[in-house]
Design a protein around this motif. Sequence first.
Motif, PDB file in Angstrom:
ATOM      1  N   LEU A  70      -4.163  16.706   4.900  1.00  0.00           N
ATOM      2  CA  LEU A  70      -3.074  16.004   5.499  1.00  0.00           C
ATOM      3  C   LEU A  70      -3.648  13.808   5.327  1.00  0.00           C
ATOM      4  CD1 LEU A  70      -0.960  14.929   6.646  1.00  0.00           C
ATOM      5  CD2 LEU A  70      -1.661  15.691   8.853  1.00  0.00           C
ATOM      6  N   ALA A  71      -5.021  14.531   5.122  1.00  0.00           N
ATOM      7  CA  ALA A  71      -5.739  13.425   5.603  1.00  0.00           C
ATOM      8  C   ALA A  71      -6.068  11.913   3.721  1.00  0.00           C
ATOM      9  CB  ALA A  71      -6.820  12.351   5.862  1.00  0.00           C
ATOM     10  N   TYR A  72      -6.169  13.199   3.198  1.00  0.00           N
ATOM     11  CA  TYR A  72      -6.282  13.138   1.549  1.00  0.00           C
ATOM     12  C   TYR A  72      -4.520  12.367   1.166  1.00  0.00           C
ATOM     13  CZ  TYR A  72     -11.314  14.870   0.681  1.00  0.00           C
ATOM     14  OH  TYR A  72     -12.010  14.718   0.677  1.00  0.00           O
ATOM     15  N   PHE A  73      -3.381  13.012   1.294  1.00  0.00           N
ATOM     16  CA  PHE A  73      -2.424  12.693   1.223  1.00  0.00           C
ATOM     17  C   PHE A  73      -1.933  11.315   1.758  1.00  0.00           C
ATOM     18  CE2 PHE A  73       2.080  12.900   2.357  1.00  0.00           C
ATOM     19  CZ  PHE A  73       2.278  13.555   1.343  1.00  0.00           C
ATOM     20  N   THR A  74      -2.645  11.242   2.831  1.00  0.00           N
ATOM     21  CA  THR A  74      -2.249   9.829   3.613  1.00  0.00           C
ATOM     22  C   THR A  74      -2.876   8.940   2.759  1.00  0.00           C
ATOM     23  OG1 THR A  74      -2.237  10.690   5.220  1.00  0.00           O
ATOM     24  CG2 THR A  74      -2.555   8.186   5.514  1.00  0.00           C
ATOM     25  N   VAL A  75      -4.476   9.218   2.311  1.00  0.00           N
ATOM     26  CA  VAL A  75      -4.587   8.675   1.520  1.00  0.00           C
ATOM     27  C   VAL A  75      -4.129   8.305  -0.472  1.00  0.00           C
ATOM     28  CG1 VAL A  75      -6.764   7.798  -0.100  1.00  0.00           C
ATOM     29  CG2 VAL A  75      -7.262   8.590   1.950  1.00  0.00           C
ATOM     30  N   LEU A  76      -3.413   9.136  -0.691  1.00  0.00           N
ATOM     31  CA  LEU A  76      -2.292   9.307  -1.590  1.00  0.00           C
ATOM     32  C   LEU A  76      -1.485   8.092  -0.943  1.00  0.00           C
ATOM     33  CD1 LEU A  76      -2.527  12.814  -3.268  1.00  0.00           C
ATOM     34  CD2 LEU A  76      -3.513  11.147  -4.251  1.00  0.00           C
ATOM     35  N   VAL A  77      -0.783   8.450  -0.438  1.00  0.00           N
ATOM     36  CA  VAL A  77       0.343   7.474  -0.197  1.00  0.00           C
ATOM     37  C   VAL A  77       0.238   5.667   0.017  1.00  0.00           C
ATOM     38  CG1 VAL A  77       2.116   6.919   1.675  1.00  0.00           C
ATOM     39  CG2 VAL A  77       1.893   9.458   1.061  1.00  0.00           C
ATOM     40  N   CYS A  78      -0.541   5.486   0.768  1.00  0.00           N
ATOM     41  CA  CYS A  78      -1.094   4.271   1.205  1.00  0.00           C
ATOM     42  C   CYS A  78      -1.643   3.862  -0.424  1.00  0.00           C
ATOM     43  CB  CYS A  78      -2.786   4.465   1.560  1.00  0.00           C
ATOM     44  SG  CYS A  78      -2.326   5.211   3.410  1.00  0.00           S
ATOM     45  N   ASP A  79      -2.487   4.666  -1.777  1.00  0.00           N
ATOM     46  CA  ASP A  79      -2.955   3.914  -3.224  1.00  0.00           C
ATOM     47  C   ASP A  79      -1.214   3.563  -3.807  1.00  0.00           C
ATOM     48  OD1 ASP A  79      -5.390   3.981  -3.523  1.00  0.00           O
ATOM     49  OD2 ASP A  79      -5.839   6.145  -3.270  1.00  0.00           O
ATOM     50  N   LEU A  80      -0.400   4.283  -3.262  1.00  0.00           N
ATOM     51  CA  LEU A  80       0.994   3.994  -4.267  1.00  0.00           C
ATOM     52  C   LEU A  80       1.817   2.706  -3.128  1.00  0.00           C
ATOM     53  CD1 LEU A  80       2.437   7.546  -5.178  1.00  0.00           C
ATOM     54  CD2 LEU A  80       1.650   5.948  -6.591  1.00  0.00           C
ATOM     55  N   ILE A  81       1.348   2.648  -2.460  1.00  0.00           N
ATOM     56  CA  ILE A  81       1.722   1.750  -1.240  1.00  0.00           C
ATOM     57  C   ILE A  81       0.900   0.235  -1.549  1.00  0.00           C
ATOM     58  CG2 ILE A  81       2.004   0.170   0.811  1.00  0.00           C
ATOM     59  CD1 ILE A  81       2.704   3.193   1.198  1.00  0.00           C
ATOM     60  N   VAL A  82       0.145   0.428  -2.069  1.00  0.00           N
ATOM     61  CA  VAL A  82      -1.265  -0.816  -2.353  1.00  0.00           C
ATOM     62  C   VAL A  82      -0.966  -1.197  -3.884  1.00  0.00           C
ATOM     63  CG1 VAL A  82      -3.179  -1.496  -3.174  1.00  0.00           C
ATOM     64  CG2 VAL A  82      -3.139  -0.131  -0.918  1.00  0.00           C
ATOM     65  N   SER A  83      -0.568   0.403  -4.485  1.00  0.00           N
ATOM     66  CA  SER A  83      -0.633  -0.843  -6.017  1.00  0.00           C
ATOM     67  C   SER A  83       0.271  -1.516  -6.398  1.00  0.00           C
ATOM     68  CB  SER A  83      -0.012   1.121  -6.606  1.00  0.00           C
ATOM     69  OG  SER A  83      -1.144   1.307  -6.683  1.00  0.00           O
ATOM     70  N   VAL A  84       2.070  -1.151  -5.077  1.00  0.00           N
ATOM     71  CA  VAL A  84       3.176  -1.602  -5.782  1.00  0.00           C
ATOM     72  C   VAL A  84       3.545  -2.895  -4.578  1.00  0.00           C
ATOM     73  CG1 VAL A  84       5.522  -2.111  -4.993  1.00  0.00           C
ATOM     74  CG2 VAL A  84       4.495   0.402  -5.804  1.00  0.00           C
ATOM     75  N   GLY A  85       2.426  -2.964  -3.900  1.00  0.00           N
ATOM     76  CA  GLY A  85       2.118  -4.159  -2.724  1.00  0.00           C
ATOM     77  C   GLY A  85       1.448  -5.298  -3.255  1.00  0.00           C
ATOM     78  N   MET A  86       0.103  -5.167  -4.034  1.00  0.00           N
ATOM     79  CA  MET A  86      -0.724  -5.763  -4.531  1.00  0.00           C
ATOM     80  C   MET A  86       0.104  -6.057  -5.634  1.00  0.00           C
ATOM     81  SD  MET A  86      -3.318  -6.335  -3.092  1.00  0.00           S
ATOM     82  CE  MET A  86      -4.808  -6.698  -4.626  1.00  0.00           C
ATOM     83  N   HIS A  87       0.986  -5.558  -6.694  1.00  0.00           N
ATOM     84  CA  HIS A  87       1.987  -6.004  -8.481  1.00  0.00           C
ATOM     85  C   HIS A  87       2.694  -7.316  -7.704  1.00  0.00           C
ATOM     86  CE1 HIS A  87       3.951  -6.491 -11.537  1.00  0.00           C
ATOM     87  NE2 HIS A  87       4.903  -6.271 -11.117  1.00  0.00           N
ATOM     88  N   ILE A  88       3.547  -7.337  -6.436  1.00  0.00           N
ATOM     89  CA  ILE A  88       4.485  -7.757  -6.108  1.00  0.00           C
ATOM     90  C   ILE A  88       3.658  -8.944  -5.338  1.00  0.00           C
ATOM     91  CG2 ILE A  88       6.476  -8.254  -3.823  1.00  0.00           C
ATOM     92  CD1 ILE A  88       6.665  -5.399  -4.163  1.00  0.00           C
ATOM     93  N   TYR A  89       2.252  -8.893  -4.750  1.00  0.00           N
ATOM     94  CA  TYR A  89       1.485 -10.395  -4.594  1.00  0.00           C
ATOM     95  C   TYR A  89       0.924 -11.132  -5.165  1.00  0.00           C
ATOM     96  CZ  TYR A  89      -1.510 -12.700  -1.405  1.00  0.00           C
ATOM     97  OH  TYR A  89      -1.393 -14.352  -0.520  1.00  0.00           O
ATOM     98  N   LEU A  90       0.460 -10.702  -6.362  1.00  0.00           N
ATOM     99  CA  LEU A  90       0.027 -10.990  -7.073  1.00  0.00           C
ATOM    100  C   LEU A  90       0.470 -11.375  -8.418  1.00  0.00           C
ATOM    101  CD1 LEU A  90      -3.931  -9.436  -7.136  1.00  0.00           C
ATOM    102  CD2 LEU A  90      -3.201 -11.513  -6.564  1.00  0.00           C
TER     103      LEU A  90
END
Length: 232
Positions: A70-90
């Motif tokens: 479950l923790a690994y799955f959480t990491v995957l979701v957060c990775d995708l969020i960071v991918s999109v979020g960092m793109h929007i920001y930068l």
Amino acid sequence: MFESQFKATSSSGKLMKTASKISGWSLIVMFFAAMFAEMMVRTNLVIPNDANRTVKNINNHSLLFCCGLLAYFTVLVCDLIVSVGMHIYLQRFDRKLSWIIASMRVIYTIIFSYAIYQLFVGFQLALDTKYEKQLTCLYYFELYETIFSSALILFGVYLVFAAWLCKKSNLIYKWVCFLLAVAGIAYCIDNIVKLTHSTMYYQEHYQPILLPLVAIPAIIGEVGLAISLLKQ
């Protein structure tokens, strides 16, 4: 006209600020989830070259292993969020490079998800009623490490480019950008060595040197990035 332009600028600014904060919190959640999954679950329960002990550990601590997945799955979701979020920001600083960097992280996440799938298969086999099937679980746990090491080489390249774009933005601390770049290079070197040497040889000759070179800049750099994003 000027009022509509002001509203558009204000809306864009709010979006970038929101993306920054969501990315920052996602990095923090990801850090703790990854530490739990890797350090407290997988490395404690999965014993290299010892299928019997691994099977025994997983059967005795199946709930803990489930929490790890479950923790690994959480990491995957957060990775995708960071991918999109960092793109929007930068993206305002270099839209094309920002797209490339975000795409690299998404591809890394897809490969990582395939690696995690191997852990799930290994977990199911370890709980099988047939002893012969139980012993095959170690193959999938070792396959996880091979796939994950391959993914981390791409992640290392991603970190170098992300560090460069963060530096270009002048919004992220320069020492954070430097540490991210160092961590990226270290990830590449460490995982290339892992893939080209046996596990035992790597652990005896390279791990004592390479592990601190990867862990120290990676942990400080990513935590520093999270703090920088939250302060925007």
